[in-house]
Write an enzyme that holds these catalytic residues in place. Structure first.
Site, short mmCIF file in Angstrom:
data_model
loop_
_atom_site.label_atom_id
_atom_site.label_comp_id
_atom_site.label_asym_id
_atom_site.label_seq_id
_atom_site.Cartn_x
_atom_site.Cartn_y
_atom_site.Cartn_z
N ARG A 71 -16.47 3.24 -15.92
CA ARG A 71 -15.45 4.12 -15.36
C ARG A 71 -14.95 3.51 -14.06
O ARG A 71 -15.73 2.89 -13.31
CB ARG A 71 -16.02 5.52 -15.07
CG ARG A 71 -16.29 6.34 -16.31
CD ARG A 71 -15.00 6.76 -17.03
NE ARG A 71 -15.25 7.53 -18.22
CZ ARG A 71 -15.24 7.04 -19.47
NH1 ARG A 71 -14.98 5.76 -19.69
NH2 ARG A 71 -15.46 7.82 -20.51
N HIS A 90 -8.20 -0.20 -20.48
CA HIS A 90 -9.21 0.70 -21.08
C HIS A 90 -9.23 0.56 -22.61
O HIS A 90 -9.09 1.54 -23.34
CB HIS A 90 -8.93 2.16 -20.66
CG HIS A 90 -10.16 3.03 -20.77
ND1 HIS A 90 -10.42 4.07 -19.91
CD2 HIS A 90 -11.19 3.03 -21.65
CE1 HIS A 90 -11.56 4.67 -20.25
NE2 HIS A 90 -12.04 4.04 -21.31
C1 OXD Z 1 -15.48 6.19 -23.94
C2 OXD Z 1 -14.33 5.43 -23.44
O1 OXD Z 1 -16.09 6.92 -23.17
O2 OXD Z 1 -13.52 4.96 -24.25
O3 OXD Z 1 -15.79 6.07 -25.13
O4 OXD Z 1 -14.19 5.26 -22.23
#
Ligand code: OXD
Length: 313
Positions: free
Chosen positions: A228, A276
């Site tokens: 994250r 992402h």
């Molecule tokens: C997940 C993401 O948590 O794609 O799977 O970030």
């Protein structure tokens, strides 16, 4: 006659096709948040990644919640998650395999000096002597050794890399040197030539990729963050790259997302930015996982992958 369970989909437009998977084969009544009118009391289950604040608490008949992703911080970050409700994370080998591909791609590019090779090709410069460092000299350190981390770690081990892992508690996984708890972080970073962050985002792990961590890492090290954005203190990373201490960073996640167009991370010569996409939950696989989970709940059983709400992952 048993009632067909109702599943509320709270999903971004990227998931528009999910009704075309087995999720839409009639075993569930599907309701799309934002499109279909519904009575909050009729919802049995929810599938989402980041539900709107306060919404889950209004669904008075809710039995359980399913996350589209492996990460569940989108449910817990607001502090209003109804703690009695089982929350099921998405977990599947296909997700772990995709993440492992991403990590191998960038770790091997760093280990084998891809940027230098490309620069030499551009200069028509044939230098056979440019051998990469020995495999055993590139130590891979995983922050987070859950299903995804241990899957990827195993592949690195099979390629001959020394692998270690940092987690909250000691893990005993063959071939992986385990570091546990905050006190072990400096020693963990000090022996990570490539540090890979796959941690769940919790108050304890927020900002864990910071100036102290970078200073502890060996000179020339690489940081990969595929967990994250809030794990990383961007200013500290930029300082560590600009001072020449770190040689690069590969970032798939950001705070906020999308990464603002004017962020200095986009154009930094030592940073690779990806949007992402390191691992993406495939709709048909998620559908199978949710159907199996709902069938388990309807039988009065608990499916696998229930999140420990108090722990935060
Ligand atoms: C997940 C993401 O948590 O794609 O799977 O970030």
């Amino acid at each position: 006659m048993t009632r067909t369970p109702t599943l509320l989909l709270i999903l971004s437009p990227a998931w528009r096709g999910i009704e075309d998977t087995s999720l839409g084969d009639g075993r569930l009544r599907l309701i799309r948040h934002g499109r279909d009118a519904y009575d909050p009391a009729e919802i049995d289950y929810v599938l989402s990644f980041r539900p709107p604040p306060g919404l889950l608490a209004k669904l008075t008949g809710l039995k359980a919640v399913f996350s589209m992703g492996a990460g569940i911080d989108g449910f817990l970050a607001g502090g209003d998650y109804p703690a009695h409700l089982p929350l099921v994370r998405f977990s599947d080998d296909s997700l772990s395999a995709e993440m492992a591909q991403y990590l191998l791609l960038y770790a091997l590019a760093h280990h084998r000096g891809l940027r230098l090779l490309e620069a030499r090709q551009a200069a028509h410069d044939w230098q056979e002597a440019m051998l990469p460092r020995r495999t055993e000299d590139t130590r891979i350190g995983f922050l987070g050794l859950g299903a995804i981390g241990s899957y990827a770690a195993d592949l690195f081990i099979r390629l001959g890399f020394p692998v270690s892992g940092w987690s909250r508690g000691v893990k005993s996984i063959p071939g992986i040197k385990s570091f546990a708890g905050p006190d072990a972080l400096p020693a963990f970073f000090a022996q990570s030539d490539i540090a890979i962050c796959l941690l769940a985002l919790t108050p304890e792990t927020k900002g864990i990729l910071n100036a102290r961590a970078f200073a502890a890492m060996p000179k020339g090290a690489l940081v990969i963050n595929a967990a994250r954005g809030a794990h990383l203190v961007s200013e500290d990373l930029l300082a560590a790259l600009d001072s020449g201490h770190l040689s690069g960073a590969v970032l798939d996640v950001f705070e906020p997302e999308p990464l603002p167009k004017d962020s200095p991370l986009w154009s930094h010569p030592k940073i690779t930015v990806t949007p992402h996409i390191a691992a993406f939950s495939q709709g048909d696989v998620v559908a199978r996982h949710v159907l199996a989970g709902i069938a388990a709940f309807e039988r009065g059983e608990m499916p696998d992958n229930i999140v420990d709400i108090a722990r935060g992952y």
